[in-house]
Write a protein that holds these residues in place. Structure first.
Motif, PDB file in Angstrom:
ATOM      1  N   LYS A 199     -18.097  73.374   6.145  1.00 34.40           N
ATOM      2  CA  LYS A 199     -18.370  72.692   7.411  1.00 34.40           C
ATOM      3  C   LYS A 199     -19.573  71.761   7.286  1.00 34.40           C
ATOM      4  O   LYS A 199     -19.556  70.634   7.802  1.00 34.40           O
ATOM      5  N   GLN A 200     -20.608  72.209   6.599  1.00 36.82           N
ATOM      6  CA  GLN A 200     -21.789  71.364   6.436  1.00 36.82           C
ATOM      7  C   GLN A 200     -21.478  70.116   5.621  1.00 36.82           C
ATOM      8  O   GLN A 200     -22.005  69.040   5.900  1.00 36.82           O
ATOM      9  N   SER A 201     -20.612  70.250   4.621  1.00 35.00           N
ATOM     10  CA  SER A 201     -20.251  69.077   3.821  1.00 35.00           C
ATOM     11  C   SER A 201     -19.481  68.062   4.664  1.00 35.00           C
ATOM     12  O   SER A 201     -19.610  66.854   4.477  1.00 35.00           O
ATOM     13  N   TRP A 202     -18.675  68.556   5.610  1.00 31.28           N
ATOM     14  CA  TRP A 202     -17.965  67.674   6.546  1.00 31.28           C
ATOM     15  C   TRP A 202     -18.953  67.052   7.528  1.00 31.28           C
ATOM     16  O   TRP A 202     -18.961  65.839   7.728  1.00 31.28           O
ATOM     17  N   ASP A 203     -19.766  67.904   8.153  1.00 30.78           N
ATOM     18  CA  ASP A 203     -20.671  67.438   9.203  1.00 30.78           C
ATOM     19  C   ASP A 203     -21.692  66.432   8.681  1.00 30.78           C
ATOM     20  O   ASP A 203     -21.966  65.410   9.314  1.00 30.78           O
ATOM     21  N   GLU A 204     -22.276  66.743   7.519  1.00 29.05           N
ATOM     22  CA  GLU A 204     -23.393  65.949   7.025  1.00 29.05           C
ATOM     23  C   GLU A 204     -22.967  64.744   6.191  1.00 29.05           C
ATOM     24  O   GLU A 204     -23.651  63.725   6.179  1.00 29.05           O
ATOM     25  N   LYS A 205     -21.848  64.865   5.490  1.00 28.01           N
ATOM     26  CA  LYS A 205     -21.476  63.803   4.557  1.00 28.01           C
ATOM     27  C   LYS A 205     -20.065  63.273   4.780  1.00 28.01           C
ATOM     28  O   LYS A 205     -19.675  62.275   4.199  1.00 28.01           O
ATOM     29  N   GLY A 206     -19.290  63.954   5.621  1.00 28.16           N
ATOM     30  CA  GLY A 206     -17.917  63.531   5.834  1.00 28.16           C
ATOM     31  C   GLY A 206     -17.009  63.843   4.662  1.00 28.16           C
ATOM     32  O   GLY A 206     -15.952  63.230   4.494  1.00 28.16           O
ATOM     33  N   ILE A 207     -17.406  64.811   3.824  1.00 29.65           N
ATOM     34  CA  ILE A 207     -16.606  65.183   2.655  1.00 29.65           C
ATOM     35  C   ILE A 207     -15.538  66.175   3.079  1.00 29.65           C
ATOM     36  O   ILE A 207     -15.834  67.199   3.687  1.00 29.65           O
ATOM     37  N   SER A 208     -14.295  65.878   2.746  1.00 32.52           N
ATOM     38  CA  SER A 208     -13.196  66.711   3.226  1.00 32.52           C
ATOM     39  C   SER A 208     -12.249  67.149   2.117  1.00 32.52           C
ATOM     40  O   SER A 208     -11.140  67.585   2.387  1.00 32.52           O
ATOM     41  N   GLU A 209     -12.691  67.045   0.876  1.00 28.26           N
ATOM     42  CA  GLU A 209     -11.782  67.370  -0.230  1.00 28.26           C
ATOM     43  C   GLU A 209     -12.500  68.167  -1.307  1.00 28.26           C
ATOM     44  O   GLU A 209     -13.609  67.829  -1.717  1.00 28.26           O
ATOM     45  N   LEU A 210     -11.846  69.226  -1.769  1.00 31.76           N
ATOM     46  CA  LEU A 210     -12.371  70.059  -2.841  1.00 31.76           C
ATOM     47  C   LEU A 210     -12.090  69.405  -4.188  1.00 31.76           C
ATOM     48  O   LEU A 210     -11.001  68.868  -4.421  1.00 31.76           O
ATOM     49  N   CYS A 211     -13.065  69.454  -5.075  1.00 32.86           N
ATOM     50  CA  CYS A 211     -12.913  68.933  -6.431  1.00 32.86           C
ATOM     51  C   CYS A 211     -11.780  69.675  -7.146  1.00 32.86           C
ATOM     52  O   CYS A 211     -11.775  70.906  -7.210  1.00 32.86           O
ATOM     53  N   LYS A 212     -10.805  68.945  -7.673  1.00 35.27           N
ATOM     54  CA  LYS A 212      -9.670  69.559  -8.357  1.00 35.27           C
ATOM     55  C   LYS A 212     -10.094  70.271  -9.636  1.00 35.27           C
ATOM     56  O   LYS A 212      -9.511  71.288 -10.016  1.00 35.27           O
TER      57      LYS A 212
END
Length: 242
Positions: A199-212
């Motif tokens: 959630k923090q990665s979404w909220d703070e950076k807009g990151i929505s994908e896990l590294c494959k």
């Protein structure tokens, strides 16, 4: 039952979105100003070339504004609960595109001082520009707080399955994926590595994908069944073979 995490854009994301929207509105204002100028000064047989140039310039400005606006919406999305705001915020690019071209198209075709050839050339180009700008401005998959919330919770559950029930990930300032392993080859040695929840990665950076790479490594090292984590076919079997 695990706690449901609700997406909320961070102050940084809201700030970036506000800046992007400012530049989008500026591009649209210039585009509409260009349309007004073209209507009053360029609809004539003698200025056909300049009219075409103006149409192209308006198109570029309209598309640029739409791209910036869409990017802002992904940083700070609207809620589906407010249907009017949700529609306007996500489809404003298409609305502005109509305003930037439709009056010009109509006035080109109804102008009595312009001959048929000029109407045909300028009118056709303006209609095509209207369609391109309108399609580019429309958002066919608009982001929403509700969708982000759903995705965050689904990804959090997946991450916990991969990471011993631990909701901790890593990301970098310039990255667009979050990582399970701090020593992942894609972020190892970076000057600034942040960590927190999905959630923090979404909220703070807009990151929505896990590294494959991290996902496949976790599946291999922790003997996790592929079908228990992701839909069949999402990751090729050969990718998991070292």
């Amino acid at each position: 039952m695990s706690e449901q995490k609700v997406f909320k854009a961070s102050a940084e994301s809201k700030g970036k979105a506000k800046q992007l929207r400012f530049f989008a509105l500026l591009a649209w204002i210039i585009a509409i100003a260009g349309e007004v100028f073209a209507i009053f000064k360029l609809i004539s047989n003698e200025t056909l070339v300049w009219l075409i140039i103006a149409i192209v310039a308006i198109l570029i400005l309209a598309i640029t504004g739409s791209m910036l606006w869409k990017k802002a919406n992904r940083l700070d999305p609207a809620s589906k609960k407010d249907k009017v705001r949700f529609f306007i915020q996500n489809q404003l690019g298409a609305i502005i595109s109509v305003l930037a071209f439709l009056p010009l198209v109509i006035l080109i075709f109804i102008n009595k001082d312009v001959d048929g050839k000029t109407k045909g050339i300028a009118g056709s180009i303006a209609v095509v520009a209207l369609l391109i700008a309108g399609i580019s401005g429309a958002d066919f998959s608009p982001p929403s707080i509700e969708q982000y919330t759903k995705d965050i919770n689904e990804q959090t559950n997946t991450l916990k399955q991969l990471n011993f029930d631990n909701d901790n990930v890593y990301w970098t300032k310039a990255g667009n994926k979050y990582h399970i392993f701090e020593d992942c080859q894609h972020i190892k040695g970076r000057d600034e590595i942040n960590n927190g929840t999905v959630k923090q990665s979404w909220d703070e950076k807009g990151i929505s994908e896990l590294c494959k790479t991290c996902e496949n490594r976790a599946i291999r090292e922790r003997d996790i069944k592929l079908e228990d984590i992701i839909p069949k076919g999402d990751v090729a079997e050969e990718e998991l073979i070292e």
